[in-house]
Design a protein around this motif. Structure first.
Motif, mmCIF file in Angstrom:
data_model
loop_
_atom_site.group_PDB
_atom_site.id
_atom_site.type_symbol
_atom_site.label_atom_id
_atom_site.label_comp_id
_atom_site.label_asym_id
_atom_site.label_seq_id
_atom_site.Cartn_x
_atom_site.Cartn_y
_atom_site.Cartn_z
ATOM 1 N N GLU A 1 0.850 -1.200 0.000
ATOM 2 C CA GLU A 1 0.000 0.000 0.000
ATOM 3 C C GLU A 1 0.878 1.239 0.000
ATOM 4 O O GLU A 1 1.801 1.339 0.790
ATOM 5 C CB GLU A 1 -0.885 -0.005 1.252
ATOM 6 N N ALA A 2 0.582 2.162 -0.896
ATOM 7 C CA ALA A 2 1.360 3.383 -0.966
ATOM 8 C C ALA A 2 1.075 4.238 0.251
ATOM 9 O O ALA A 2 -0.033 4.258 0.781
ATOM 10 C CB ALA A 2 1.004 4.139 -2.234
ATOM 11 N N GLY A 3 2.108 4.971 0.680
ATOM 12 C CA GLY A 3 1.930 5.878 1.801
ATOM 13 C C GLY A 3 1.421 7.222 1.333
ATOM 14 O O GLY A 3 0.968 7.390 0.203
ATOM 15 N N VAL A 4 1.530 8.192 2.221
ATOM 16 C CA VAL A 4 1.148 9.562 1.876
ATOM 17 C C VAL A 4 2.228 10.138 0.958
ATOM 18 O O VAL A 4 3.416 10.061 1.272
ATOM 19 C CB VAL A 4 1.014 10.418 3.149
ATOM 20 N N VAL A 5 1.804 10.691 -0.146
ATOM 21 C CA VAL A 5 2.748 11.221 -1.138
ATOM 22 C C VAL A 5 2.638 12.735 -1.178
ATOM 23 O O VAL A 5 1.531 13.274 -1.317
ATOM 24 C CB VAL A 5 2.470 10.632 -2.532
ATOM 25 N N ALA A 93 -0.443 14.649 6.437
ATOM 26 C CA ALA A 93 -0.690 13.360 7.084
ATOM 27 C C ALA A 93 -2.137 12.956 6.823
ATOM 28 O O ALA A 93 -2.990 13.807 6.539
ATOM 29 C CB ALA A 93 -0.433 13.451 8.579
ATOM 30 N N SER A 94 -2.406 11.663 6.922
ATOM 31 C CA SER A 94 -3.782 11.203 6.787
ATOM 32 C C SER A 94 -4.051 10.096 7.794
ATOM 33 O O SER A 94 -3.127 9.415 8.257
ATOM 34 C CB SER A 94 -4.065 10.712 5.367
ATOM 35 N N ALA A 102 -2.155 8.765 12.679
ATOM 36 C CA ALA A 102 -1.932 9.474 11.432
ATOM 37 C C ALA A 102 -0.613 9.033 10.822
ATOM 38 O O ALA A 102 0.352 8.780 11.528
ATOM 39 C CB ALA A 102 -1.912 10.984 11.679
ATOM 40 N N PHE A 103 -0.604 8.964 9.493
ATOM 41 C CA PHE A 103 0.597 8.590 8.754
ATOM 42 C C PHE A 103 1.044 9.799 7.947
ATOM 43 O O PHE A 103 0.225 10.447 7.287
ATOM 44 C CB PHE A 103 0.314 7.389 7.847
ATOM 45 N N PHE A 104 2.333 10.068 8.005
ATOM 46 C CA PHE A 104 2.867 11.285 7.417
ATOM 47 C C PHE A 104 3.537 11.039 6.080
ATOM 48 O O PHE A 104 4.109 9.968 5.835
ATOM 49 C CB PHE A 104 3.903 11.913 8.357
ATOM 50 N N GLY A 105 3.502 12.054 5.245
ATOM 51 C CA GLY A 105 4.283 12.068 4.025
ATOM 52 C C GLY A 105 5.698 12.535 4.305
ATOM 53 O O GLY A 105 6.054 12.853 5.444
ATOM 54 N N GLN A 106 6.507 12.580 3.242
ATOM 55 C CA GLN A 106 7.916 12.933 3.372
ATOM 56 C C GLN A 106 8.126 14.426 3.618
ATOM 57 O O GLN A 106 9.206 14.839 4.007
ATOM 58 C CB GLN A 106 8.681 12.530 2.114
ATOM 59 N N ALA B 42 10.067 12.789 7.549
ATOM 60 C CA ALA B 42 8.758 12.159 7.766
ATOM 61 C C ALA B 42 8.667 11.451 9.108
ATOM 62 O O ALA B 42 9.409 10.518 9.365
ATOM 63 C CB ALA B 42 8.482 11.158 6.652
ATOM 64 N N PRO B 43 7.770 11.873 9.993
ATOM 65 C CA PRO B 43 7.539 11.089 11.221
ATOM 66 C C PRO B 43 6.907 9.747 10.860
ATOM 67 O O PRO B 43 5.960 9.697 10.070
ATOM 68 C CB PRO B 43 6.562 11.955 12.011
ATOM 69 N N THR B 44 7.422 8.682 11.449
ATOM 70 C CA THR B 44 6.839 7.362 11.233
ATOM 71 C C THR B 44 6.211 6.893 12.534
ATOM 72 O O THR B 44 6.785 7.050 13.615
ATOM 73 C CB THR B 44 7.864 6.334 10.739
ATOM 74 N N PHE B 45 5.041 6.310 12.428
ATOM 75 C CA PHE B 45 4.244 5.914 13.573
ATOM 76 C C PHE B 45 4.893 4.756 14.328
ATOM 77 O O PHE B 45 5.357 3.786 13.717
ATOM 78 C CB PHE B 45 2.846 5.519 13.087
ATOM 79 N N LEU B 46 4.915 4.871 15.645
ATOM 80 C CA LEU B 46 5.428 3.790 16.487
ATOM 81 C C LEU B 46 4.304 3.146 17.301
ATOM 82 O O LEU B 46 4.041 1.965 17.167
ATOM 83 C CB LEU B 46 6.510 4.324 17.431
ATOM 84 N N PHE B 47 3.687 3.930 18.170
ATOM 85 C CA PHE B 47 2.668 3.389 19.065
ATOM 86 C C PHE B 47 1.536 4.387 19.262
ATOM 87 O O PHE B 47 1.752 5.589 19.214
ATOM 88 C CB PHE B 47 3.252 3.120 20.474
ATOM 89 N N MET B 48 0.353 3.841 19.539
ATOM 90 C CA MET B 48 -0.758 4.629 20.039
ATOM 91 C C MET B 48 -1.243 3.975 21.321
ATOM 92 O O MET B 48 -1.501 2.763 21.350
ATOM 93 C CB MET B 48 -1.915 4.729 19.039
ATOM 94 N N LEU B 49 -1.363 4.788 22.368
ATOM 95 C CA LEU B 49 -1.745 4.291 23.694
ATOM 96 C C LEU B 49 -3.024 4.974 24.127
ATOM 97 O O LEU B 49 -3.142 6.203 24.052
ATOM 98 C CB LEU B 49 -0.635 4.604 24.703
ATOM 99 N N THR B 50 -3.954 4.177 24.601
ATOM 100 C CA THR B 50 -5.206 4.750 25.094
ATOM 101 C C THR B 50 -5.517 4.304 26.509
ATOM 102 O O THR B 50 -6.250 4.985 27.226
ATOM 103 C CB THR B 50 -6.381 4.360 24.182
ATOM 104 N N SER B 51 -4.962 3.179 26.924
ATOM 105 C CA SER B 51 -5.282 2.627 28.247
ATOM 106 C C SER B 51 -4.076 2.684 29.159
ATOM 107 O O SER B 51 -2.943 2.431 28.744
ATOM 108 C CB SER B 51 -5.729 1.175 28.109
#
Lengths: 113, 110
Positions: A1-5, A93-94, A102-106, B42-51
């Motif tokens: 799946e492509a990310g945010v572009v 981001a989306s 949320a997932f970010f673009g470059q 680009a920030p890349t997602f690591l974790f989401m915490l709710t509890s």
């Protein structure tokens, strides 16, 4: 799946010139965000869309910034005219729905000279 | 005003060390806390915490949330040079905003 572009990746313009950034979110993601990130700072929200509706644009400097998300998919952020202080990284981001991860673009690094 | 504060601002360690990054928050109608790793742009997602009290783990990274004391920690064990990055913490609120901290810049030396 492509990310945010996002495009362009880098942009250098002279002050008072217009500039536009483009974002294509992850397919099926209804929520789209534009953030501004200054050096050494965390991202700051400019505008949030739910589908094609801008539901939070309270931080968008509306005298010079505008954004649109036609058909609830791609989005464009425009600055006209640009000022020196607009130099920053602009992140798109989306997320699937609001408040999920949320997932970010470059990002686009804008330099105004 | 909603805010997220991260500490330390920067950290230098050697490969193999364990690090703990801190994130405290004051957010109206708190919903969740997220951790991102940012290398270059680009920030890349690591974790989401709710509890509260439930540890999330991915390889050498783990994170936990304390909703009573309003903080979260991100642990990285056996650090590698590839872990060098800025680690961002963000909180979501009842207004559906992500409020980011300024990040912790981690440098891992070989």
């Amino acid at each position: 799946e492509a990310g945010v572009v996002q495009s362009p990746r880098y942009k250098i313009i002279e002050k008072k010139q217009p500039v536009a950034f483009w974002c294509n979110p992850i397919s099926g993601h209804n929520t789209l965000y534009w953030y501004l990130q200054n050096l050494g700072q965390g991202p700051e929200l400019l505008i949030r869309y739910e589908n094609e509706e801008a539901v939070d644009d309270s931080q968008l400097p509306k005298d010079r910034f505008s954004a649109e998300r036609l058909k609830g998919v791609d989005s464009t952020l425009k600055i006209q005219p640009a000022e020196l202080g607009d130099s920053a990284v602009y992140l798109c981001a989306s997320s699937l729905v609001q408040l999920t991860e949320a997932f970010f673009g470059q990002g686009t690094r804008l330099t105004v000279v | 005003e909603d805010k997220v504060v991260q500490s330390p601002l920067s950290l230098v360690v050697h490969e193999g060390d364990t690090v703990t990054l801190n994130c405290s928050y004051e957010v109206t109608n708190f919903r969740s806390l997220l951790w991102y790793k940012q290398e270059k742009k680009a920030p890349t997602f690591l974790f989401m915490l709710t509890s509260s009290g439930i540890e999330k783990k991915s390889g050498r990274l783990s994170s936990i949330l304390d909703k009573k004391e309003l903080f979260s920690i991100l642990n990285i064990t056996a650090t590698q040079t590839g872990d060098s990055a800025v680690y961002l913490c963000a909180s979501t609120s009842g207004t559906y905003k992500y409020i980011f901290g300024t990040g912790t810049r981690l440098k891992v030396l070989a």
